[in-house]
Motif scaffolding. Structure first.
Motif, short mmCIF file in Angstrom:
data_model
loop_
_atom_site.label_atom_id
_atom_site.label_comp_id
_atom_site.label_asym_id
_atom_site.label_seq_id
_atom_site.Cartn_x
_atom_site.Cartn_y
_atom_site.Cartn_z
N VAL A 18 0.85 -1.20 0.00
CA VAL A 18 0.00 0.00 0.00
C VAL A 18 0.89 1.24 0.00
O VAL A 18 2.04 1.21 0.44
N ALA A 19 0.30 2.34 -0.52
CA ALA A 19 0.98 3.63 -0.51
C ALA A 19 0.29 4.52 0.50
O ALA A 19 -0.92 4.79 0.39
N GLU A 20 1.03 4.96 1.51
CA GLU A 20 0.44 5.88 2.48
C GLU A 20 1.11 7.24 2.32
O GLU A 20 2.29 7.32 2.02
N PRO A 21 0.33 8.31 2.51
CA PRO A 21 0.92 9.64 2.39
C PRO A 21 1.87 9.91 3.55
O PRO A 21 1.67 9.41 4.65
N VAL A 22 2.87 10.70 3.26
CA VAL A 22 3.84 11.05 4.31
C VAL A 22 3.59 12.51 4.69
O VAL A 22 3.34 13.34 3.83
N GLY A 23 3.64 12.81 5.96
CA GLY A 23 3.43 14.18 6.42
C GLY A 23 2.02 14.63 6.10
O GLY A 23 1.06 13.88 6.26
N ASP A 24 1.88 15.86 5.58
CA ASP A 24 0.55 16.39 5.30
C ASP A 24 0.21 16.28 3.81
O ASP A 24 -0.60 17.03 3.29
N ALA A 25 0.83 15.31 3.11
CA ALA A 25 0.59 15.17 1.67
C ALA A 25 -0.88 14.89 1.36
O ALA A 25 -1.38 15.25 0.32
N SER A 26 -1.60 14.24 2.26
CA SER A 26 -3.02 13.95 2.04
C SER A 26 -3.66 13.66 3.38
O SER A 26 -3.01 13.20 4.31
N GLU A 27 -4.99 13.90 3.45
CA GLU A 27 -5.68 13.53 4.69
C GLU A 27 -6.15 12.09 4.64
O GLU A 27 -6.65 11.54 5.62
N LYS A 28 -6.01 11.46 3.47
CA LYS A 28 -6.48 10.08 3.35
C LYS A 28 -5.46 9.12 3.94
O LYS A 28 -4.25 9.34 3.80
N PRO A 29 -5.93 8.04 4.54
CA PRO A 29 -4.97 7.09 5.13
C PRO A 29 -4.13 6.37 4.08
O PRO A 29 -2.95 6.09 4.31
N LEU A 30 -4.73 6.06 2.93
CA LEU A 30 -3.99 5.37 1.87
C LEU A 30 -4.25 6.04 0.53
O LEU A 30 -5.35 6.55 0.28
N LEU A 31 -3.26 6.01 -0.36
CA LEU A 31 -3.39 6.61 -1.69
C LEU A 31 -3.48 5.56 -2.78
O LEU A 31 -3.82 5.89 -3.92
N GLY A 32 -3.17 4.31 -2.45
CA GLY A 32 -3.25 3.27 -3.48
C GLY A 32 -2.73 1.95 -2.97
O GLY A 32 -2.24 1.84 -1.84
N TYR A 33 -2.86 0.94 -3.82
CA TYR A 33 -2.39 -0.41 -3.46
C TYR A 33 -2.00 -1.18 -4.72
O TYR A 33 -2.41 -0.82 -5.84
N ILE A 34 -1.21 -2.23 -4.51
CA ILE A 34 -0.84 -3.14 -5.61
C ILE A 34 -0.67 -4.52 -5.00
O ILE A 34 -0.16 -4.66 -3.89
#
Ligand SMILES: CC(C)(COP(=O)(O)OP(=O)(O)OC[C@H]1O[C@@H](n2cnc3c(N)ncnc32)[C@H](O)[C@@H]1OP(=O)(O)O)[C@@H](O)C(=O)NCCC(=O)NCCS
Length: 164
Positions: A64-80
């Motif tokens: 999974v891709a998680e945002p680092v810092g304040d890059a996004s308020e979402k817990p995850l940005l994607g998966y593979i």
């Protein structure tokens, strides 16, 4: 995040963190899947997690891709999700990617590429040198992405038949 911010973030390595999925991620994975396909399928993702994150984990990868810092308020940005499969269809061991999505709000910011490269690295570390996936012929987005990552038509074709 615009392209300039993205490049800056990438160069400092702080856009996203790619890591192995944990059980607590499954709700967010299902939410992204639902946004992309219209179907959430939480039971399906539980099953994928059980098969690809808890067994034979040297050859099976759910990232999974998680945002680092304040890059996004979402817990995850994607998966593979992918796995090394051996000798099926007479093929030498190769890595298959069979599930892959980036949150629609975070597209074209390099998240897909980060996930793809992370999976390539996992596959390479197992000693194989080929990876495969399957795309719908008319899915120009998938085709554009995978072509941009250097994937080309492979030696197999898919055959199918409607069962009466
Ligand atoms: C394919 C997908 C994973 C790409 O994720 P992404 O984070 O937007 O991709 P990236 O930003 O890393 O793009 C990498 C390259 O892919 C290509 N690309 C990505 N999206 C593209 C688009 N919409 N049009 C054309 N090229 C595109 C570009 O070459 C891009 O490089 P560039 O930005 O330097 O031009 C994402 O669009 C997605 O999740 N699509 C839906 C997947 C889906 O249907 N999943 C369910 C069934 S598996």
């Amino acid at each position: 995040m615009n392209a300039v911010t993205r490049r800056a973030a990438e160069s400092s390595g702080n856009l996203v963190n790619i890591r192995a999925a944990v059980e607590a991620d499954l709700g967010s994975v299902a939410t992204i899947d639902e946004r992309v396909t219209g179907l959430g399928k939480l039971d399906y993702w539980r099953d994928v997690y059980e098969r690809y994150s808890t067994r034979r984990t040297k050859q099976r990868f759910f990232l999974v891709a998680e945002p680092v810092g304040d890059a996004s308020e979402k817990p995850l940005l994607g998966y593979i999700v992918g796995a090394v499969r051996a000798w099926e269809f007479g093929s030498e061991p190769c890595g298959w990617v069979f599930a892959f999505s980036v949150d629609p709000d975070t597209r074209l910011q390099g998240v897909g590429e980060h996930l793809f490269h992370a999976m390539s690295g996992k596959f390479k570390a197992t000693g194989i040198n080929t990876m495969r996936t399957m795309v719908a012929r008319d899915n120009n987005l998938h085709m554009a992405f995978f072509r941009s990552e250097g994937m080309t038509a492979g030696p197999y074709i898919q055959l199918e038949k409607e069962l009466d």
